[in-house]
Design a protein around this motif. Structure first.
Motif, PDB file in Angstrom:
ATOM      1  N   ARG A   1       0.678  -1.215   0.152  1.00  0.00           N
ATOM      2  CA  ARG A   1      -0.050  -0.160  -0.146  1.00  0.00           C
ATOM      3  C   ARG A   1       0.961   1.170   0.145  1.00  0.00           C
ATOM      4  NH1 ARG A   1      -3.164  -3.617   1.106  1.00  0.00           N
ATOM      5  NH2 ARG A   1      -5.103  -3.990   2.209  1.00  0.00           N
ATOM      6  N   LEU A   2       0.678   2.088  -1.009  1.00  0.00           N
ATOM      7  CA  LEU A   2       1.849   3.349  -1.176  1.00  0.00           C
ATOM      8  C   LEU A   2       0.827   4.368  -1.723  1.00  0.00           C
ATOM      9  CD1 LEU A   2       4.295   1.594  -3.530  1.00  0.00           C
ATOM     10  CD2 LEU A   2       4.396   1.823  -1.029  1.00  0.00           C
ATOM     11  N   ARG A   3       1.307   5.617  -1.584  1.00  0.00           N
ATOM     12  CA  ARG A   3       0.586   6.646  -2.130  1.00  0.00           C
ATOM     13  C   ARG A   3       1.140   7.644  -2.922  1.00  0.00           C
ATOM     14  NH1 ARG A   3      -3.757   8.334   0.527  1.00  0.00           N
ATOM     15  NH2 ARG A   3      -3.369  10.759   0.606  1.00  0.00           N
ATOM     16  N   THR A   4       0.633   7.982  -4.185  1.00  0.00           N
ATOM     17  CA  THR A   4       1.248   8.757  -5.232  1.00  0.00           C
ATOM     18  C   THR A   4       0.358   9.796  -5.817  1.00  0.00           C
ATOM     19  OG1 THR A   4       2.727   8.447  -7.094  1.00  0.00           O
ATOM     20  CG2 THR A   4       0.809   7.184  -6.947  1.00  0.00           C
ATOM     21  N   PHE A   5       0.938  10.459  -6.900  1.00  0.00           N
ATOM     22  CA  PHE A   5      -0.030  11.282  -7.351  1.00  0.00           C
ATOM     23  C   PHE A   5      -0.342  10.471  -8.753  1.00  0.00           C
ATOM     24  CE2 PHE A   5       2.407  14.449  -4.930  1.00  0.00           C
ATOM     25  CZ  PHE A   5       1.275  15.300  -4.312  1.00  0.00           C
ATOM     26  N   ILE A   6      -1.730  10.442  -8.992  1.00  0.00           N
ATOM     27  CA  ILE A   6      -2.046   9.443 -10.227  1.00  0.00           C
ATOM     28  C   ILE A   6      -3.313   9.967 -10.731  1.00  0.00           C
ATOM     29  CG2 ILE A   6      -2.998   7.644  -8.827  1.00  0.00           C
ATOM     30  CD1 ILE A   6      -1.842   5.808 -11.168  1.00  0.00           C
ATOM     31  N   ILE A  49       8.729   1.237  -4.022  1.00  0.00           N
ATOM     32  CA  ILE A  49       8.491   2.082  -3.080  1.00  0.00           C
ATOM     33  C   ILE A  49       8.923   3.445  -3.527  1.00  0.00           C
ATOM     34  CG2 ILE A  49       8.447   3.044  -0.670  1.00  0.00           C
ATOM     35  CD1 ILE A  49       8.456   0.100   0.052  1.00  0.00           C
ATOM     36  N   ALA A  50      10.171   3.649  -3.620  1.00  0.00           N
ATOM     37  CA  ALA A  50      10.941   4.847  -4.005  1.00  0.00           C
ATOM     38  C   ALA A  50      10.049   5.457  -5.414  1.00  0.00           C
ATOM     39  CB  ALA A  50      12.187   4.726  -4.100  1.00  0.00           C
ATOM     40  N   HIS A  51      10.110   4.672  -6.499  1.00  0.00           N
ATOM     41  CA  HIS A  51       9.494   5.415  -7.663  1.00  0.00           C
ATOM     42  C   HIS A  51       8.158   5.424  -7.653  1.00  0.00           C
ATOM     43  CE1 HIS A  51       9.700   5.380 -12.122  1.00  0.00           C
ATOM     44  NE2 HIS A  51       8.707   4.841 -11.888  1.00  0.00           N
ATOM     45  N   VAL A  52       7.302   4.921  -6.977  1.00  0.00           N
ATOM     46  CA  VAL A  52       5.880   5.066  -6.646  1.00  0.00           C
ATOM     47  C   VAL A  52       5.818   6.480  -5.877  1.00  0.00           C
ATOM     48  CG1 VAL A  52       3.582   4.691  -5.534  1.00  0.00           C
ATOM     49  CG2 VAL A  52       5.096   2.969  -6.977  1.00  0.00           C
ATOM     50  N   GLU A  53       6.376   6.551  -4.538  1.00  0.00           N
ATOM     51  CA  GLU A  53       6.337   7.726  -3.825  1.00  0.00           C
ATOM     52  C   GLU A  53       7.037   8.958  -4.361  1.00  0.00           C
ATOM     53  OE1 GLU A  53       7.340   6.476  -0.006  1.00  0.00           O
ATOM     54  OE2 GLU A  53       5.092   5.692   0.308  1.00  0.00           O
ATOM     55  N   GLU A  54       8.107   8.800  -5.332  1.00  0.00           N
ATOM     56  CA  GLU A  54       8.727  10.084  -5.777  1.00  0.00           C
ATOM     57  C   GLU A  54       8.187  10.731  -7.131  1.00  0.00           C
ATOM     58  OE1 GLU A  54      13.086   8.939  -5.348  1.00  0.00           O
ATOM     59  OE2 GLU A  54      12.606   8.476  -3.258  1.00  0.00           O
ATOM     60  N   ASN A  55       7.339   9.937  -7.658  1.00  0.00           N
ATOM     61  CA  ASN A  55       7.083  10.304  -9.132  1.00  0.00           C
ATOM     62  C   ASN A  55       5.566  10.734  -9.166  1.00  0.00           C
ATOM     63  OD1 ASN A  55       9.143   9.805 -10.928  1.00  0.00           O
ATOM     64  ND2 ASN A  55       9.528   8.183  -9.779  1.00  0.00           N
ATOM     65  N   ARG A  56       5.090  11.178 -10.158  1.00  0.00           N
ATOM     66  CA  ARG A  56       3.746  11.613 -10.610  1.00  0.00           C
ATOM     67  C   ARG A  56       3.285  10.848 -11.912  1.00  0.00           C
ATOM     68  NH1 ARG A  56       1.137  16.553  -9.000  1.00  0.00           N
ATOM     69  NH2 ARG A  56       2.332  17.306  -6.976  1.00  0.00           N
ATOM     70  N   PHE A  57       2.122  10.219 -11.935  1.00  0.00           N
ATOM     71  CA  PHE A  57       1.562   9.532 -13.224  1.00  0.00           C
ATOM     72  C   PHE A  57       0.421  10.181 -13.558  1.00  0.00           C
ATOM     73  CE2 PHE A  57       3.998   7.192 -10.321  1.00  0.00           C
ATOM     74  CZ  PHE A  57       5.115   6.539 -10.859  1.00  0.00           C
TER      75      PHE A  57
END
Length: 125
Positions: free
Chosen positions: A18-23, A69-77
């Motif tokens: 479970r992660l959080r990101t801008f998507i 984790i780093a990729h999902v949390e540090e980027n926007r999609f």
């Protein structure tokens, strides 16, 4: 040990990460992080690690998870497709991986649905 025994590839599964990101591409999605749930299956030959109890022969799923984790949390999609494809490529960058399947759920993406998910896979010849 059994000589000549044929075994299919083993599978490592990273479940419900479970992660959080801008998507997303609408204004609200661009302003606030959303939950995503990541599931990864990696097929590899675990027999050398199992027979020799050798760490060096095992798939390093901890490193893969940290990269994800780093990729999902540090980027926007903008698109779920982009996120899922990136995660497939991260896992396939590890030579031990013979086949990778990634599913990402975007909870509450639709009003009457628990989630929307996309699955992509890749394999080596």
């Amino acid at each position: 040990m059994s000589e000549g025994l044929s075994r299919p590839l083993s599978q490592i599964r990273i479940k419900d990460l479970r992660l959080r990101t801008f998507i997303g591409f609408n204004e609200e999605e661009q302003r606030k992080r959303q939950d995503v749930v990541v599931n990864i299956r990696i097929d590899y030959d675990a027999l050398p690690a199992a027979r020799g109890d050798e760490v060096a022969e095992a798939l390093d799923y901890k490193t893969i998870t940290k990269q994800v984790i780093a990729h999902v949390e540090e980027n926007r999609f903008l698109l779920l497709e982009k996120l899922v494809n990136d995660l497939v490529e991260i896992a396939m960058d590890h030579n031990a991986a013979r086949r990778v399947e990634v599913e990402v759920d975007k909870p509450h993406a639709l009003r009457f649905s628990d989630s929307v998910s996309l699955t992509m896979a890749a394999s080596r010849d």
